[in-house]
Scaffold this motif. Structure first.
Motif, PDB file in Angstrom:
ATOM      1  N   THR A   1      40.251  43.228  45.959  1.00 26.51           N
ATOM      2  CA  THR A   1      39.400  43.338  44.781  1.00 26.51           C
ATOM      3  C   THR A   1      40.183  43.136  43.497  1.00 26.51           C
ATOM      4  OG1 THR A   1      37.844  44.830  45.872  1.00 26.51           O
ATOM      5  CG2 THR A   1      37.905  44.902  43.477  1.00 26.51           C
ATOM      6  N   TYR A   2      41.388  43.721  43.440  1.00 30.22           N
ATOM      7  CA  TYR A   2      42.170  43.654  42.202  1.00 30.22           C
ATOM      8  C   TYR A   2      43.653  43.736  42.545  1.00 30.22           C
ATOM      9  CZ  TYR A   2      43.119  44.223  37.220  1.00 30.22           C
ATOM     10  OH  TYR A   2      43.542  44.022  35.931  1.00 30.22           O
ATOM     11  N   VAL A   3      44.464  42.995  41.807  1.00 32.18           N
ATOM     12  CA  VAL A   3      45.904  42.956  42.038  1.00 32.18           C
ATOM     13  C   VAL A   3      46.635  43.236  40.728  1.00 32.18           C
ATOM     14  CG1 VAL A   3      47.878  41.579  42.810  1.00 32.18           C
ATOM     15  CG2 VAL A   3      45.625  41.247  43.879  1.00 32.18           C
ATOM     16  N   VAL A   4      47.558  44.182  40.770  1.00 32.12           N
ATOM     17  CA  VAL A   4      48.481  44.420  39.665  1.00 32.12           C
ATOM     18  C   VAL A   4      49.851  43.948  40.136  1.00 32.12           C
ATOM     19  CG1 VAL A   4      49.579  46.120  38.172  1.00 32.12           C
ATOM     20  CG2 VAL A   4      47.182  46.402  38.831  1.00 32.12           C
TER      21      VAL A   4
ATOM     22  N   VAL B   1      43.527  39.584  38.519  1.00 33.75           N
ATOM     23  CA  VAL B   1      44.962  39.865  38.586  1.00 33.75           C
ATOM     24  C   VAL B   1      45.448  40.274  37.209  1.00 33.75           C
ATOM     25  CG1 VAL B   1      47.244  38.832  38.880  1.00 33.75           C
ATOM     26  CG2 VAL B   1      45.444  38.313  40.512  1.00 33.75           C
ATOM     27  N   GLU B   2      46.325  41.268  37.186  1.00 32.31           N
ATOM     28  CA  GLU B   2      47.008  41.675  35.958  1.00 32.31           C
ATOM     29  C   GLU B   2      48.507  41.537  36.201  1.00 32.31           C
ATOM     30  OE1 GLU B   2      47.401  45.606  33.015  1.00 32.31           O
ATOM     31  OE2 GLU B   2      46.114  45.654  34.778  1.00 32.31           O
ATOM     32  N   VAL B   3      49.162  40.650  35.472  1.00 34.88           N
ATOM     33  CA  VAL B   3      50.602  40.461  35.592  1.00 34.88           C
ATOM     34  C   VAL B   3      51.273  41.165  34.420  1.00 34.88           C
ATOM     35  CG1 VAL B   3      52.497  38.801  35.641  1.00 34.88           C
ATOM     36  CG2 VAL B   3      50.331  38.250  36.774  1.00 34.88           C
ATOM     37  N   VAL B   4      52.166  42.093  34.718  1.00 33.09           N
ATOM     38  CA  VAL B   4      52.841  42.866  33.675  1.00 33.09           C
ATOM     39  C   VAL B   4      54.351  42.718  33.832  1.00 33.09           C
ATOM     40  CG1 VAL B   4      50.965  44.524  33.458  1.00 33.09           C
ATOM     41  CG2 VAL B   4      52.822  44.971  35.063  1.00 33.09           C
TER      42      VAL B   4
END
Length: 240
Positions: free
Chosen positions: A116-119, A143-146
């Motif tokens: 569902t969601y990727v950090v 996706v959230e790339v930090v």
């Protein structure tokens, strides 16, 4: 038992003997040869062009099952190894996943198709920017790339149902354990960097509960740097 994912065979962009040359089908075959049978994962590999996630100078090698050089003296993970690590997580589609080590975003894109969601936490700012651009160009929005210290995870988005670590250290960093929900799975190369065993763990009750479920494969990875990994001489490069 019927094979849930038949060999895609030659075809346009699907194999080395197809009219358009090598393509994602070659990586599907490599993953199957490595023992991967997850139909959703194999479909994700066939539908995700690795060529969009490697440096332009190396796109001719994108559909070979080999690591590809990227910046900061690193290489991408071999696609069949990526598939084996993701398969060990047992994703069903509803999970929140934490990825440590984004690279250029190929594994991230696969995870995004399966969860569902990727950090994703990347150590190098320039590599994080490259991954964001690659993912954005493919329309990957979940996706959230930090940029940060991967050994610290990303507690603001916890808890996670699965964690995949793409660098080696002799033990699992405690912050990653704490951010994994009870019953969640974690995959990490365990070793000094250069020769390790990729291990599968399951989170158990308790502040530091982690149960080893088994080995995935022997492999070679770069070292994991950070507060709970190896000391970094230049932790994040140019933070701008």
């Amino acid at each position: 038992m019927t094979d849930p994912w038949p060999d895609p065979g030659p075809g346009p962009g699907a194999g080395a003997d197809g009219p358009e040359g090598p393509g994602p089908g070659d990586l599907v075959r490599a993953a199957r040869a490595a023992g991967v049978r997850d139909a959703r994962l194999l479909e994700a590999m066939r539908s995700t062009p690795r060529a969009a996630f490697v440096p332009a100078a190396h796109r001719a090698s994108a559909y070979a099952d080999v690591p590809i050089p990227i910046s900061h003296g690193q290489v991408t993970t071999q696609p069949s190894l990526v598939a084996m690590m993701i398969a060990a997580l047992g994703l069903t589609g509803s999970e929140r996943v934490l990825e440590i080590g984004t690279g250029h975003g190929f594994q991230t894109a696969l995870l995004a198709r399966l969860a569902t969601y990727v950090v994703s936490v990347e150590r190098w700012p320039d590599m994080a920017r490259e991954a964001r651009a690659n993912l954005g160009a493919r329309g990957v929005a979940n996706v959230e790339v930090v940029v940060g210290d991967g050994t610290l995870g990303m507690p603001a988005r916890a808890p996670y149902d699965a964690v995949v670590v793409c660098a080696a250290f002799p033990e699992v960093p405690p912050p990653l354990v704490r951010q994994l929900r009870v019953g969640g799975r974690l995959v990490q190369p365990i070793g000094p960097g250069g020769q390790e065993e990729v291990e599968l763990y399951e989170r158990t009750a308790g502040a530091h509960g982690l149960l080893r479920r088994g080995g995935v494969v022997a492999a070679r990875f770069v070292r994991l740097y950070g507060d709970y990994g190896y000391p970094a001489t230049d932790p994040f490069g140019d933070a701008g």
